[in-house]
Design a protein around this motif. Structure first.
Motif, PDB file in Angstrom:
ATOM      1  N   VAL A   1     -15.735  39.162  -6.151  1.00  0.00           N
ATOM      2  CA  VAL A   1     -15.981  40.491  -5.156  1.00  0.00           C
ATOM      3  C   VAL A   1     -15.441  41.640  -5.961  1.00  0.00           C
ATOM      4  N   CYS A   2     -16.298  42.677  -6.129  1.00  0.00           N
ATOM      5  CA  CYS A   2     -15.680  44.362  -6.276  1.00  0.00           C
ATOM      6  C   CYS A   2     -16.036  44.981  -5.265  1.00  0.00           C
ATOM      7  N   HIS A   3     -14.748  45.515  -4.377  1.00  0.00           N
ATOM      8  CA  HIS A   3     -14.966  46.251  -3.497  1.00  0.00           C
ATOM      9  C   HIS A   3     -14.410  47.623  -3.624  1.00  0.00           C
ATOM     10  N   ILE A   4     -15.426  48.551  -3.659  1.00  0.00           N
ATOM     11  CA  ILE A   4     -15.174  49.921  -4.074  1.00  0.00           C
ATOM     12  C   ILE A   4     -14.746  50.758  -2.743  1.00  0.00           C
ATOM     13  N   GLN A   5     -13.678  51.569  -2.453  1.00  0.00           N
ATOM     14  CA  GLN A   5     -13.236  52.302  -1.508  1.00  0.00           C
ATOM     15  C   GLN A   5     -13.724  53.623  -1.962  1.00  0.00           C
TER      16      GLN A   5
ATOM     17  N   MET B   1     -10.590  33.693  -2.347  1.00  0.00           N
ATOM     18  CA  MET B   1     -11.830  34.384  -3.062  1.00  0.00           C
ATOM     19  C   MET B   1     -10.966  35.533  -3.939  1.00  0.00           C
ATOM     20  N   ARG B   2     -11.729  35.763  -5.118  1.00  0.00           N
ATOM     21  CA  ARG B   2     -10.951  36.684  -6.106  1.00  0.00           C
ATOM     22  C   ARG B   2     -11.645  38.045  -5.772  1.00  0.00           C
ATOM     23  N   VAL B   3     -10.738  38.973  -5.519  1.00  0.00           N
ATOM     24  CA  VAL B   3     -11.311  40.194  -5.044  1.00  0.00           C
ATOM     25  C   VAL B   3     -10.603  41.220  -6.053  1.00  0.00           C
ATOM     26  N   ILE B   4     -11.447  42.253  -6.507  1.00  0.00           N
ATOM     27  CA  ILE B   4     -11.123  43.605  -7.137  1.00  0.00           C
ATOM     28  C   ILE B   4     -11.188  44.645  -6.219  1.00  0.00           C
ATOM     29  N   LEU B   5     -10.056  45.161  -5.754  1.00  0.00           N
ATOM     30  CA  LEU B   5     -10.214  46.458  -4.822  1.00  0.00           C
ATOM     31  C   LEU B   5     -10.221  47.820  -5.749  1.00  0.00           C
ATOM     32  N   VAL B   6     -11.232  48.823  -5.736  1.00  0.00           N
ATOM     33  CA  VAL B   6     -11.175  49.819  -6.385  1.00  0.00           C
ATOM     34  C   VAL B   6     -11.379  50.872  -5.530  1.00  0.00           C
ATOM     35  N   ALA B   7     -10.386  52.026  -6.011  1.00  0.00           N
ATOM     36  CA  ALA B   7     -10.277  53.266  -5.231  1.00  0.00           C
ATOM     37  C   ALA B   7     -10.300  54.391  -6.502  1.00  0.00           C
ATOM     38  N   PRO B   8     -10.329  55.709  -6.060  1.00  0.00           N
ATOM     39  CA  PRO B   8     -10.203  56.693  -7.299  1.00  0.00           C
ATOM     40  C   PRO B   8      -8.846  56.743  -8.072  1.00  0.00           C
ATOM     41  N   SER B   9      -7.930  56.693  -7.109  1.00  0.00           N
ATOM     42  CA  SER B   9      -6.396  56.758  -7.745  1.00  0.00           C
ATOM     43  C   SER B   9      -5.474  56.257  -7.019  1.00  0.00           C
ATOM     44  N   LEU B  10      -4.249  56.043  -7.578  1.00  0.00           N
ATOM     45  CA  LEU B  10      -3.011  55.579  -6.889  1.00  0.00           C
ATOM     46  C   LEU B  10      -2.173  56.828  -6.600  1.00  0.00           C
ATOM     47  N   SER B  11      -2.343  57.946  -6.999  1.00  0.00           N
ATOM     48  CA  SER B  11      -1.493  59.063  -6.761  1.00  0.00           C
ATOM     49  C   SER B  11      -1.927  59.792  -5.465  1.00  0.00           C
TER      50      SER B  11
ATOM     51  N   ALA C   1      -4.181  36.400   3.736  1.00  0.00           N
ATOM     52  CA  ALA C   1      -5.421  35.580   4.241  1.00  0.00           C
ATOM     53  C   ALA C   1      -5.753  34.502   3.254  1.00  0.00           C
ATOM     54  N   GLY C   2      -5.115  34.680   1.883  1.00  0.00           N
ATOM     55  CA  GLY C   2      -5.395  33.628   0.947  1.00  0.00           C
ATOM     56  C   GLY C   2      -6.407  33.966  -0.224  1.00  0.00           C
ATOM     57  N   ASP C   3      -6.528  35.063  -0.230  1.00  0.00           N
ATOM     58  CA  ASP C   3      -7.393  35.908  -1.404  1.00  0.00           C
ATOM     59  C   ASP C   3      -6.602  36.163  -2.547  1.00  0.00           C
ATOM     60  N   GLU C   4      -7.050  36.311  -3.915  1.00  0.00           N
ATOM     61  CA  GLU C   4      -6.340  36.559  -4.783  1.00  0.00           C
ATOM     62  C   GLU C   4      -6.848  37.926  -5.122  1.00  0.00           C
ATOM     63  N   VAL C   5      -6.106  39.151  -5.118  1.00  0.00           N
ATOM     64  CA  VAL C   5      -6.351  40.340  -5.008  1.00  0.00           C
ATOM     65  C   VAL C   5      -5.887  41.079  -6.033  1.00  0.00           C
ATOM     66  N   ARG C   6      -6.856  41.931  -7.128  1.00  0.00           N
ATOM     67  CA  ARG C   6      -6.147  42.705  -8.013  1.00  0.00           C
ATOM     68  C   ARG C   6      -6.584  44.111  -7.561  1.00  0.00           C
ATOM     69  N   VAL C   7      -6.042  45.086  -7.886  1.00  0.00           N
ATOM     70  CA  VAL C   7      -6.107  46.561  -7.620  1.00  0.00           C
ATOM     71  C   VAL C   7      -6.528  47.511  -8.883  1.00  0.00           C
ATOM     72  N   PHE C   8      -7.435  48.322  -8.687  1.00  0.00           N
ATOM     73  CA  PHE C   8      -7.852  49.107  -9.871  1.00  0.00           C
ATOM     74  C   PHE C   8      -8.189  50.723  -9.500  1.00  0.00           C
TER      75      PHE C   8
END
Length: 331
Positions: free
Chosen positions: A62-66, A1-11, A29-36
């Motif tokens: 999937v766009c997963h917002i933390q 599954m292609r997933v975008i993980l979103v959070a407010p910041s990396l700092s 687990a086999g997903d393709e994950v990008r971080v934003f």
């Protein structure tokens, strides 16, 4: 599954730990994950356009917002592409602290799946949004295994607390409680790690309490230094007024440290009083001071609670969290 993980910041250390741990386990687990976002310091308009481009160019499923308490205002006018599932996780300490609660509600109504990182947070989510009940669940955060290297003995024993210097974190309560303990135990210091959101007020308050030379405020240090401090400290304190699932507490327990914590939010889901830590009422300086005195004066109690804390923390791991999210993605 292609997933975008979103959070407010990396700092922010909490945001960074969540993104990195979930990316690691989802990838395994086999997903393709990008971080934003890819980096910090970008203006809201650039963040919005950047996420829109990423959602399209990556063919995300999937766009997963933390959703932490602040920093996601650029999602207000984001154009969501068709066919992308929206998953929203309540990570912040409380809805009362949310910078944009109306935005969260709008995203939650649109979301295909919702989660909270504690049962307390899930109850809060469902109270704020009753319509979320059928598509929401509790998926706790994890804790990575602690370092196995033996820590060098510190020059002076110290108590550790990790978290923002902010009112909701109860740093003032901790300083007042430690001021009383410091008079009884002149050889014991206090270290508080975390970004200063008080603009220096808490440091000035500590000086007025006479804690100069007994308190260290190293600021927002990296995970390796926090791990070393956890290994070396006598015990850990979480004095918060509000919490959801405090990762700093969970990581202290995973490191085998006795903890004294205020019983707020999801803290009671981690700590059982007298079994794997000591719980006190929030904002009760006297009760927190008594708990700290007990731990400072009883090495046997610290060892017993620390062993049980480590066992308890093993029930919370990022692999389990990622598996819970993958089920939510597929629902």
């Amino acid at each position: 599954m292609r997933v975008i993980l979103v959070a407010p910041s990396l700092s922010d250390p909490a945001h960074r730990r969540v993104l990195r741990a979930l990316k690691r386990e989802l990838t395994r687990a086999g997903d393709e994950v990008r971080v934003f976002p890819p980096k910090d310091g970008l203006p809201p308009a650039k963040l919005r356009r950047g996420l829109e481009r990423l959602l399209k160019s990556s063919n995300a499923q999937v766009c997963h917002i933390q959703y932490f308490s602040r920093g996601l205002g650029y999602l207000e006018h984001l154009r969501w592409p068709k066919g992308v599932k929206l998953i929203l996780t309540h990570q912040g300490a409380s809805f009362e602290l949310m910078e944009r609660p109306a935005l969260f509600r709008r995203l939650a109504r649109r979301a295909d799946g919702l989660s909270a990182v504690s049962r307390s947070g899930l109850r809060e989510l469902r109270a704020v949004l009753p319509s979320a009940r059928g598509k929401s669940r509790c998926i706790p955060n994890g804790a990575d295994p602690p370092l196995r290297r033996r820590a060098a003995a510190p020059r002076r024993p110290f108590i550790l607390s990790v978290g923002r210097l902010a009112a909701y974190k109860g740093t003032d309560v901790l300083l007042l409680a430690f001021a009383g303990l410091a008079r009884l135990r002149p050889g014991l210091d206090l270290v508080i790690c975390g970004p200063d959101q008080s603009r220096g007020r808490l440091a000035r308050f500590a000086r007025r309490l006479g804690l100069k030379g007994r308190l260290r405020l190293p600021g927002d240090v990296g995970a390796p230094q926090v791990a070393r401090l956890l290994q070396a400290c006598s015990f850990f304190v979480l004095p918060s007024r509000q919490e959801n699932m405090p990762m700093a507490l969970l990581e202290a327990m995973a490191a085998g440290k006795a903890v004294a914590a205020c019983a707020v939010g999801g803290v009671g889901e981690l700590v059982t009083h007298g079994v794997d830590g000591l719980l006190v009422a929030p904002q009760d300086v006297s009760a927190l001071g008594r708990a700290m005195r007990r731990l400072a004066g009883d090495a046997g109690l610290r060892r017993r609670l620390g062993r049980q804390a480590a066992r308890r923390a093993r029930l919370f791991d990022w692999k389990t969290a990622a598996a819970g999210y993958r089920r939510l993605y597929a629902a």
